[in-house]
Each structure stands twice: as structure tokens, then as C-alpha cells.
Design an enzyme around this catalytic site. Structure first.
Site, PDB file in Angstrom:
ATOM      1  N   LYS A   1      42.490  30.210   3.636  1.00 39.69           N
ATOM      2  CA  LYS A   1      42.070  30.236   2.232  1.00 39.69           C
ATOM      3  C   LYS A   1      41.521  31.615   1.879  1.00 39.69           C
ATOM      4  O   LYS A   1      41.797  32.152   0.808  1.00 39.69           O
ATOM      5  CB  LYS A   1      41.004  29.153   1.981  1.00 39.69           C
ATOM      6  CG  LYS A   1      41.548  27.728   2.072  1.00 39.69           C
ATOM      7  CD  LYS A   1      40.438  26.677   2.051  1.00 39.69           C
ATOM      8  CE  LYS A   1      40.979  25.277   2.287  1.00 39.69           C
ATOM      9  NZ  LYS A   1      39.955  24.246   2.431  1.00 39.69           N
TER      10      LYS A   1
ATOM     11  N   GLN B   1      33.669  23.427   3.370  1.00 42.64           N
ATOM     12  CA  GLN B   1      34.784  22.887   4.168  1.00 42.64           C
ATOM     13  C   GLN B   1      34.381  21.561   4.815  1.00 42.64           C
ATOM     14  O   GLN B   1      33.374  21.473   5.511  1.00 42.64           O
ATOM     15  CB  GLN B   1      35.220  23.912   5.228  1.00 42.64           C
ATOM     16  CG  GLN B   1      36.431  23.489   6.032  1.00 42.64           C
ATOM     17  CD  GLN B   1      37.706  23.321   5.203  1.00 42.64           C
ATOM     18  OE1 GLN B   1      37.950  24.046   4.249  1.00 42.64           O
ATOM     19  NE2 GLN B   1      38.530  22.346   5.548  1.00 42.64           N
TER      20      GLN B   1
ATOM     21  N   ASP C   1      36.579  22.350  -5.567  1.00 42.16           N
ATOM     22  CA  ASP C   1      37.161  21.304  -4.735  1.00 42.16           C
ATOM     23  C   ASP C   1      37.311  19.984  -5.494  1.00 42.16           C
ATOM     24  O   ASP C   1      38.001  19.072  -5.039  1.00 42.16           O
ATOM     25  CB  ASP C   1      36.256  21.046  -3.525  1.00 42.16           C
ATOM     26  CG  ASP C   1      36.921  21.444  -2.218  1.00 42.16           C
ATOM     27  OD1 ASP C   1      38.154  21.509  -2.188  1.00 42.16           O
ATOM     28  OD2 ASP C   1      36.186  21.679  -1.246  1.00 42.16           O
TER      29      ASP C   1
HETATM   30  N1  GUN Z   1      39.117  19.231   4.412  1.00 38.84           N
HETATM   31  C1  GUN Z   1      40.386  18.758   4.314  1.00 38.84           C
HETATM   32  N2  GUN Z   1      40.886  19.025   3.092  1.00 38.84           N
HETATM   33  C2  GUN Z   1      39.929  19.675   2.406  1.00 38.84           C
HETATM   34  C3  GUN Z   1      39.843  20.208   1.085  1.00 38.84           C
HETATM   35  O1  GUN Z   1      40.755  20.133   0.271  1.00 38.84           O
HETATM   36  N3  GUN Z   1      38.673  20.813   0.764  1.00 38.84           N
HETATM   37  C4  GUN Z   1      37.637  20.892   1.630  1.00 38.84           C
HETATM   38  N4  GUN Z   1      36.531  21.485   1.219  1.00 38.84           N
HETATM   39  N5  GUN Z   1      37.667  20.410   2.844  1.00 38.84           N
HETATM   40  C5  GUN Z   1      38.811  19.806   3.226  1.00 38.84           C
END
Ligand code: GUN
Length: 292
Positions: free
Chosen positions: A49, A93, A116
């Protein structure tokens, strides 16, 4: 059978965003990543990311907190980013270590920086079909994959496997919306669903988001269905240098013999999640710089 190429589609979105960001006159968007502990999958996702943000011209900040961090310390970091005017979006995350309250952390992020889409306010806006909110990145990515590969959901039966906050629930809400490319009839299945394969075999579009490698077998798929495999499971593989390989929730080879279209793992939904996070970050920046 057609492969839905998430790498290619996400590249097109990234190129569009690059151009959009270059044209912004108010400055540069910035995304702040919060990672707790050293879970290898989380380290790798955040790295990806972060790299994509920079490629687009989005600034990024990464704070890696130790596994032992307290809820108060995590809140304090979120508050710092909430107050920092240079930060457009905040991503925590998931998953967090079990001693931390993940939902409380998601709710601590200001809704206008919640790229998110996990905050109560943004989930509420999604229910109300209000486009001012942020939609969770993986569900938004799935809808974009379907749209850009020419798969209309109108009047179709979408079956979602999994009821998580991150994928299952929001993707069901999106497919259900009274909007172009949506208007589906939706069934959500989960670990307590009775007669699961009887339901999945009626799906025109099957979205598998359960986190169990190879769970969906060929006989569970209706011939001609579109299969979206959200699983990114690491399974041990001694023939690989890394010692593992990535595999989805769907038995790909068997599914490919029945489906009309299918997403591969890797290279399907995964890259779309990253692209949609970038899209949300640019949206957050624009909203924060909206005149009046
Ligand atoms: N863990 C798995 N998918 C995601 C996501 O889309 N965002 C975040 N923050 N954590 C994740």
C-alpha cells in the site's frame, strides 16, 4: 472461461489516480498507516500500500507499533493523526493482536479520515446509500472488478460466503443497492448456514470471503457463474523459496471448469483493495479541501 485480471484493472485505476493527483492544486494527499506487531502478511500488505501511494504521488507515513502496545497508546497515535491537518486518511492494518479492541480503534479514527470505511458513521452512510461516505476497500474493489469486467448484477442472485465487517457485510450491502451495476438479490451465508452447497449452486455471482483455502469446490458452483475469490491464504509449500504459496478460498482449477468468469489468487481482488484505498485517500483529501 474468462479470467478477471485484477492486476490489469487496478493498474488502470492507479494510472487514473496518478493523473488526478498531479492535477491537484491544494497540495498532496497523505495516508497514514498504523501497523501493530510483525505479522508477515500485514507487513507485506502495508508495504504494498505504501509503495502504491508513492507511485501515485500520495504521501505516506508508516508507524509500526510493537506487539505489546496498549489500547491507550494506540488511541493516542490515532488522535495524533486525526489532528494532523496534513494527513488525509488513516489506515489501521487489521488484524490487531487479540489484546486490542479493533472495533474501538476503527471508531477512534475521524469518519472523514476513515479511508478503510470501517467507522460506524461510514457503515451507516453505506446502508443509506449516501456516496459522501467511505466504502471499505475490498468490497469497493470487488464492485469495481465486476463493473470494469462488464458483469452487471441487476436482477442476479449474488451469494456471499462470509459475514465479516471487512468484506462480507459491506459487499452484500453494495450488491443490494438501488443503483446501476447493483440491484442484485443477495444471500449471505456463513459458518452456521444449513445446506450451503444448495445455496451456492444457485448463485449467478459467488463471492467467497471466508479465509479457508480451497473451501469452495467445483460442485458448489452453478455452471456459467461469475466467481470472485477474496481469500488470500498462505499455505505451506516447500518447493517455494518463501516456504509458502498464496491460494484462494476457491478450488481454482475445478471452479474454472464451471465458471464463466473467475478472479485468480493472487492477481484478482488483492490489487483492487490497494487501488481503492488510494481512491478513498484522494476522495478524503478533496473533501477536506472542499470550499465552504
Ligand atoms: N486486513 C485485510 N483487509 C484489510 C483492509 O482492507 N484494511 C485493513 N485495514 N486491514 C485489512
Amino acid at each position: 472461461m474468462d479470467l478477471i485480471d485484477g492486476n490489469q484493472i487496478s493498474k488502470a485505476i492507479i494510472a487514473e489516480l496518478k493523473e488526478e493527483v498531479a492535477g491537484l492544486r491544494e497540495g498532496k494527499p497523505c495516508v497514514a498507516f498504523i501497523r501493530v506487531g510483525e505479522d508477515p502478511a500485514s507487513v507485506s500488505y502495508v508495504k504494498k500500500k505504501d509503495r502504491t501511494a508513492r507511485e501515485i504521488g500520495i504521501e505516506s507515513r508508516l508507524t509500526a507499533l510493537p506487539e505489546s502496545v496498549t489500547q491507550e497508546e494506540l488511541f493516542s497515535l490515532i488522535d495524533t493523526y486525526n489532528q494532523d491537518k496534513a494527513v488525509s486518511g488513516i489506515l489501521i492494518q487489521s488484524p490487531l493482536p487479540p489484546h486490542l479492541d479493533e472495533l474501538a480503534a476503527f471508531r477512534r479514527v475521524l469518519p472523514e479520515k476513515d479511508v478503510d470505511g470501517f467507522h460506524t458513521v461510514n457503515l451507516g452512510l453505506l446502508c443509506q446509500e449516501d456516496e459522501d461516505g467511505f466504502v471499505a476497500c475490498t468490497p469497493a474493489g470487488i464492485m469495481e472488478l465486476l463493473r470494469r469486467s462488464g458483469t452487471s448484477l441487476e436482477g442476479k442472485h449474488v451469494v456471499v460466503l462470509g459475514r465479516s465487517l471487512i468484506v462480507g457485510k459491506p459487499v452484500a450491502l453494495l450488491a443490494l443497492q438501488k443503483k446501476e451495476w447493483a440491484n442484485a438479490t443477495v444471500t449471505v451465508c456463513h459458518s452456521r448456514t444449513a445446506g450451503l452447497s444448495g445455496i451456492t449452486s444457485q448463485a449467478d455471482i459467488l463471492v467467497a470471503a471466508i479465509g479457508k483455502p480451497g473451501f469452495v469446490t467445483g460442485d458448489m458452483i452453478k455452471p456459467g457463474a461469475v466467481v470472485i475469490d477474496v481469500g488470500i491464504n498462505r499455505v505451506p509449500d516447500s518447493s517455494r523459496k518463501s516456504g509458502y504459496r498464496l491460494t484462494g478460498d476457491v478450488d481454482f482449477d475445478a471452479a474454472a471448469r464451471r465458471a464463466s468468469k473467475i478472479t485468480p489468487v493472487p492477481g484478482g481482488v488483492g490489487p483492487m483493495t490497494v487501488a481503492m484505498l488510494m481512491k478513498n485517500t484522494v476522495k478524503a483529501f478533496r473533501r477536506q479541501h472542499r470550499p465552504g
